[in-house]
Design a protein around this motif. Sequence first.
Motif, mmCIF file in Angstrom:
data_model
loop_
_atom_site.group_PDB
_atom_site.id
_atom_site.type_symbol
_atom_site.label_atom_id
_atom_site.label_comp_id
_atom_site.label_asym_id
_atom_site.label_seq_id
_atom_site.Cartn_x
_atom_site.Cartn_y
_atom_site.Cartn_z
ATOM 1 N N LEU A 72 0.828 -1.208 0.000
ATOM 2 C CA LEU A 72 0.000 0.000 0.000
ATOM 3 C C LEU A 72 0.865 1.262 0.000
ATOM 4 O O LEU A 72 0.578 2.225 -0.721
ATOM 5 C CB LEU A 72 -0.932 -0.001 1.218
ATOM 6 C CG LEU A 72 -2.100 -0.999 1.174
ATOM 7 C CD1 LEU A 72 -2.810 -1.034 2.528
ATOM 8 C CD2 LEU A 72 -3.099 -0.626 0.076
ATOM 9 N N ARG A 73 1.932 1.265 0.801
ATOM 10 C CA ARG A 73 2.829 2.432 0.846
ATOM 11 C C ARG A 73 3.489 2.652 -0.514
ATOM 12 O O ARG A 73 3.621 3.775 -0.988
ATOM 13 C CB ARG A 73 3.910 2.236 1.911
ATOM 14 C CG ARG A 73 3.433 2.429 3.336
ATOM 15 C CD ARG A 73 4.595 2.511 4.314
ATOM 16 N NE ARG A 73 4.099 2.567 5.670
ATOM 17 C CZ ARG A 73 3.657 3.671 6.263
ATOM 18 N NH1 ARG A 73 3.649 4.823 5.585
ATOM 19 N NH2 ARG A 73 3.232 3.640 7.505
ATOM 20 N N ARG A 74 3.924 1.544 -1.138
ATOM 21 C CA ARG A 74 4.565 1.657 -2.450
ATOM 22 C C ARG A 74 3.616 2.287 -3.462
ATOM 23 O O ARG A 74 3.998 3.203 -4.204
ATOM 24 C CB ARG A 74 5.021 0.262 -2.908
ATOM 25 C CG ARG A 74 5.521 0.205 -4.350
ATOM 26 C CD ARG A 74 6.002 -1.186 -4.717
ATOM 27 N NE ARG A 74 5.065 -2.244 -4.403
ATOM 28 C CZ ARG A 74 3.969 -2.516 -5.113
ATOM 29 N NH1 ARG A 74 3.660 -1.781 -6.187
ATOM 30 N NH2 ARG A 74 3.173 -3.520 -4.773
ATOM 31 N N ILE A 75 2.378 1.809 -3.494
ATOM 32 C CA ILE A 75 1.397 2.341 -4.445
ATOM 33 C C ILE A 75 1.085 3.803 -4.135
ATOM 34 O O ILE A 75 1.007 4.646 -5.046
ATOM 35 C CB ILE A 75 0.115 1.479 -4.422
ATOM 36 C CG1 ILE A 75 0.411 0.093 -5.015
ATOM 37 C CG2 ILE A 75 -1.020 2.153 -5.189
ATOM 38 C CD1 ILE A 75 -0.700 -0.928 -4.827
ATOM 39 N N ALA A 76 0.937 4.135 -2.857
ATOM 40 C CA ALA A 76 0.661 5.526 -2.460
ATOM 41 C C ALA A 76 1.804 6.444 -2.880
ATOM 42 O O ALA A 76 1.579 7.537 -3.431
ATOM 43 C CB ALA A 76 0.452 5.599 -0.946
ATOM 44 N N GLU A 77 3.038 5.995 -2.626
ATOM 45 C CA GLU A 77 4.205 6.824 -2.970
ATOM 46 C C GLU A 77 4.345 7.009 -4.484
ATOM 47 O O GLU A 77 4.733 8.087 -4.963
ATOM 48 C CB GLU A 77 5.464 6.199 -2.373
ATOM 49 C CG GLU A 77 5.543 6.387 -0.855
ATOM 50 C CD GLU A 77 6.528 5.447 -0.181
ATOM 51 O OE1 GLU A 77 7.245 4.713 -0.918
ATOM 52 O OE2 GLU A 77 6.579 5.426 1.064
ATOM 53 N N GLN A 78 4.016 5.955 -5.244
ATOM 54 C CA GLN A 78 4.068 6.070 -6.709
ATOM 55 C C GLN A 78 3.044 7.091 -7.203
ATOM 56 O O GLN A 78 3.328 7.901 -8.092
ATOM 57 C CB GLN A 78 3.804 4.703 -7.346
ATOM 58 C CG GLN A 78 4.951 3.718 -7.207
ATOM 59 C CD GLN A 78 4.580 2.311 -7.646
ATOM 60 O OE1 GLN A 78 3.405 2.003 -7.880
ATOM 61 N NE2 GLN A 78 5.581 1.430 -7.757
ATOM 62 N N ARG A 79 1.858 7.062 -6.612
ATOM 63 C CA ARG A 79 0.811 8.009 -7.013
ATOM 64 C C ARG A 79 1.187 9.434 -6.645
ATOM 65 O O ARG A 79 0.967 10.371 -7.426
ATOM 66 C CB ARG A 79 -0.518 7.613 -6.350
ATOM 67 C CG ARG A 79 -1.105 6.324 -6.912
ATOM 68 C CD ARG A 79 -2.382 5.910 -6.205
ATOM 69 N NE ARG A 79 -2.947 4.698 -6.775
ATOM 70 C CZ ARG A 79 -4.081 4.121 -6.379
ATOM 71 N NH1 ARG A 79 -4.783 4.660 -5.378
ATOM 72 N NH2 ARG A 79 -4.528 3.027 -6.961
ATOM 73 N N LEU A 80 1.764 9.599 -5.467
ATOM 74 C CA LEU A 80 2.144 10.944 -5.026
ATOM 75 C C LEU A 80 3.370 11.456 -5.774
ATOM 76 O O LEU A 80 3.544 12.671 -5.922
ATOM 77 C CB LEU A 80 2.401 10.955 -3.515
ATOM 78 C CG LEU A 80 1.141 10.753 -2.652
ATOM 79 C CD1 LEU A 80 1.514 10.506 -1.208
ATOM 80 C CD2 LEU A 80 0.228 11.983 -2.764
ATOM 81 N N LYS A 81 4.204 10.548 -6.251
ATOM 82 C CA LYS A 81 5.355 10.956 -7.046
ATOM 83 C C LYS A 81 4.894 11.529 -8.380
ATOM 84 O O LYS A 81 5.458 12.511 -8.886
ATOM 85 C CB LYS A 81 6.277 9.753 -7.269
ATOM 86 C CG LYS A 81 7.608 10.104 -7.926
ATOM 87 C CD LYS A 81 8.508 8.882 -8.008
ATOM 88 C CE LYS A 81 9.851 9.251 -8.652
ATOM 89 N NZ LYS A 81 10.744 8.070 -8.748
ATOM 90 N N ARG A 82 3.841 10.898 -8.924
ATOM 91 C CA ARG A 82 3.282 11.403 -10.179
ATOM 92 C C ARG A 82 2.533 12.710 -9.963
ATOM 93 O O ARG A 82 2.534 13.593 -10.812
ATOM 94 C CB ARG A 82 2.337 10.352 -10.795
ATOM 95 C CG ARG A 82 3.043 9.108 -11.308
ATOM 96 C CD ARG A 82 2.127 8.251 -12.166
ATOM 97 N NE ARG A 82 1.019 7.681 -11.415
ATOM 98 C CZ ARG A 82 1.053 6.481 -10.845
ATOM 99 N NH1 ARG A 82 2.157 5.735 -10.937
ATOM 100 N NH2 ARG A 82 0.002 6.025 -10.189
ATOM 101 N N ASN A 83 1.869 12.791 -8.820
ATOM 102 C CA ASN A 83 1.076 13.991 -8.503
ATOM 103 C C ASN A 83 1.077 14.180 -6.982
ATOM 104 O O ASN A 83 0.376 13.453 -6.270
ATOM 105 C CB ASN A 83 -0.355 13.831 -9.022
ATOM 106 C CG ASN A 83 -1.235 15.006 -8.625
ATOM 107 O OD1 ASN A 83 -0.763 16.020 -8.092
ATOM 108 N ND2 ASN A 83 -2.530 14.882 -8.870
ATOM 109 N N PRO A 84 1.860 15.120 -6.442
ATOM 110 C CA PRO A 84 1.971 15.326 -4.989
ATOM 111 C C PRO A 84 0.631 15.594 -4.305
ATOM 112 O O PRO A 84 0.532 15.463 -3.085
ATOM 113 C CB PRO A 84 2.896 16.539 -4.868
ATOM 114 C CG PRO A 84 3.681 16.537 -6.135
ATOM 115 C CD PRO A 84 2.731 16.054 -7.194
ATOM 116 N N SER A 85 -0.396 15.967 -5.065
ATOM 117 C CA SER A 85 -1.716 16.236 -4.462
ATOM 118 C C SER A 85 -2.727 15.131 -4.735
ATOM 119 O O SER A 85 -3.928 15.335 -4.561
ATOM 120 C CB SER A 85 -2.263 17.563 -5.014
ATOM 121 O OG SER A 85 -1.405 18.624 -4.693
ATOM 122 N N ASP A 86 -2.223 13.967 -5.160
ATOM 123 C CA ASP A 86 -3.122 12.865 -5.506
ATOM 124 C C ASP A 86 -3.946 12.448 -4.277
ATOM 125 O O ASP A 86 -3.402 12.014 -3.254
ATOM 126 C CB ASP A 86 -2.305 11.671 -6.018
ATOM 127 C CG ASP A 86 -3.190 10.532 -6.497
ATOM 128 O OD1 ASP A 86 -3.459 10.468 -7.697
ATOM 129 O OD2 ASP A 86 -3.622 9.726 -5.644
#
Length: 465
Positions: A416-430
């Motif tokens: 879950l952390r990996r997926i969250a970090e990938q999403r936030l890396k693409r968009n910090p406000s995801d």
Amino acid sequence: MSESLSTLKSHLEELKCHFTWGLQEKDADLEELEEKLNNQLEYLNMDSRGRVHNMLAYVNHLKNDYAEAIVNLQKAEAILQEFKVLETDIKYLMTFSNYAWVHYYLNDSERSSIYIEKIHTIYTQSKDLVQSETYGEQGWALVNFCSQYYEQAKDCFEEALKANPDDPEWNTGLATVVYRLEEFRSKNCPSLKNYSFQLLERAVKLNPKDSVIKVLLALKLQQLKKHEEAMKYIKDALEPTPDLPYVLRYVAKFYRRAGMFEEAIGVLKKAVSITPTSAFLYHQLGLCYRQMLIQNNRTGSVNNRGLDTKKIKDLTEKTIFYFEMALEVKKTFLHAHFDLAQMYTRSNQYQKAEETYKKATELTTTPEYEKQLSHLNYGNFLEKWKKSENEAVEQYKEGLLIPDQSKYRQKCETSLRRIAEQRLKRNPSDASGLALLGFISKENHDPPNNEYLGVLFDLKLKLRK
């Protein structure tokens, strides 16, 4: 004149037997349990059969079949009488206690009270020996009922041995359950890794004629790389009991782990001919063919590609067939679900693989940490093979929601952390990425993370604008 029902019930609740040991119907498949117990009756020693009849009587109670419960208790009693055990002996405690409960459910309070009086007579004996007997029998009841109760069974056998440290049955029970716990949880609980070795050695010493405990010791010696000594115990177990299914199943496991696949398959097929409804045996056959498949893939000849392809196809089909058979016999066999799903994936049968993973997550008789493993495995499949990140997230979240602090829960969190970090890396406000971090924090009862709260606050402001 029988005593009042309320007083009778309070006396019954003080008894130590299947009806008071917390054996929950929801934790076991009763049909599978009954079949397993009937197999034990056919192949176990006479002195163990009374215990099995008592468990069957409890299963009969769960199925509201009190006539059959009485029959099983009568058989248990007959075995004690055959061994000329006096009615005042502690060996009658479990049978008399179960009788008292069954007669209570039959609304025969007078008969129930008679058995309670008999039990009180037995209780006048050594308190330590009575406790040892009741804890030991409880341990075996928990072991036989379902794997979820193994930890509790271990505690019971340890209590039983405090008052009677040289009792062969309780030593065998403790060694057996600790060995099984190691097999199931040693990777998750390193402290359990080799505890069973000394227990198995002691149990073999106290039970020199018990072939089953000998093969368990052989398997443990094999794990410890003591191959010659292990093989000696395998031969010692097979010599007096060459057709005992409980010995054959573990001998086959030993051969498989030693890479002796043909020998293992031969033993397993012999065992299946004796007990054709054993899911364990079909699963072991599947494991043998799968390991042969893996070995063939490693050593396949470049010059014989056509032959290798045919062999791979044959081994794949046999592996899948036996895993399917294991689940046909025992629908609650969790690890057979995982193994079958992996084989379906390997052979590009993705829909069947998903269905199998999904069934694994829906099983209700598995321990909490294995439920976490089910959600983790299903999540991994959804993410890697179905390419459905959102569905995978839901499975990882389900695993994290189970509070058992196992390595599988940790792996769900890591995913879950990996997926969250990938999403936030693409968009910090995801929003979804932030929500996942919030979910993890909440389920772990973490203190508020200032950075996370700051980003979340900024996002809320943007959304309001």
